[in-house]
Design an enzyme around this catalytic site. Sequence first.
Site, PDB file in Angstrom:
ATOM      1  CE1 TYR A  59      -3.022  -3.040   0.468  1.00  0.00           C
ATOM      2  CE2 TYR A  59      -3.490  -2.324   2.693  1.00  0.00           C
ATOM      3  CZ  TYR A  59      -3.698  -3.203   1.659  1.00  0.00           C
ATOM      4  OH  TYR A  59      -4.584  -4.240   1.813  1.00  0.00           O
ATOM      5  CE  LYS A  84      -3.563  -7.086   4.187  1.00  0.00           C
ATOM      6  NZ  LYS A  84      -3.489  -5.659   4.560  1.00  0.00           N
ATOM      7  CG  HIS A 117      -1.014  -8.465   0.046  1.00  0.00           C
ATOM      8  ND1 HIS A 117      -0.603  -7.155   0.040  1.00  0.00           N
ATOM      9  CD2 HIS A 117      -2.364  -8.410  -0.031  1.00  0.00           C
ATOM     10  CE1 HIS A 117      -1.646  -6.354  -0.040  1.00  0.00           C
ATOM     11  NE2 HIS A 117      -2.731  -7.092  -0.084  1.00  0.00           N
TER      12      HIS A 117
END
Length: 288
Positions: A59, A84, A117
């Site tokens: 992210y 993750k 992930h």
Amino acid sequence: MECLGLACQSVSMESIRNGIEIPQVGFGTWQIPGGQTAYDAVANALKTGYRHIDTAQAYANESSVGKAIKDSGIAREDIFLTTKLPARIKGYQAALDAFDKTLENLDMTYVDLYLIHAPWPWDAIGTEHDKENVETWRAMEEILKSGRAKAIGVSNFDVHDMRNILEHGTVTPAVNQIQYYIGFTEPKIADFAKSNDILIEAYSPLATGDLLDNDEVKELAAKYKVSVAQLALRFCIENGALPLPKATTQAHIEANAQLDFTIDNADMKRLNKMVDAAPSHFHNPTQG
């Protein structure tokens, strides 16, 4: 600011090992840009009462999330933080190195939950990486043993991928975080996870907003005098899934925590029979 609703309540996670408790509603940060936007969103969520924050190295906002947590004045042990391993990273040493980078980004000594992930790189969805995932899981177990993660799990894993870990690993994943919303509840994956005491976490529980205009869901929300988003999040909880709503405005951050109502059995049956509440939304082609 007063602590609001289910964001402040914890449910036992004994079924996912070690008696860990996790707040029943998480605050998701997918698609929230790193920098001031992510910092403010997480800071406001924590002020509102959220104690479960979900991020990921992919992210590109881990540093902002970590800073917001540190600046909050809330004791670290009172916040449940998930991050993750990037999906493209496979293998024992690569996973260990990536985790070191995550702790550096967060400026923390541990996380509460660390997930793989996805079982495949995002640019190769559906490809097979069984051996690499076993080696990656070996690293995850090492991270768990070191105490730098309190629990470990997976994300976007289907039944085959979960079974691969169960057959070759020594630690059962605590969590499988999957795309999950009204009409897209991935029953094969969810049922297998639950039968193996793996908690389902629901990412995109509002289909990133795509289900908010669904007329049938609107009708039921009006019956309970709640928003469509609140009904959708409560639906996840009633099904035993832990929702991770994302929000950046204070109004939505607060509303998503105000879930102190129940959906009656007849309406849950209706919602669970619904054919995709957001058919135009992206669907993981390996799941469903």
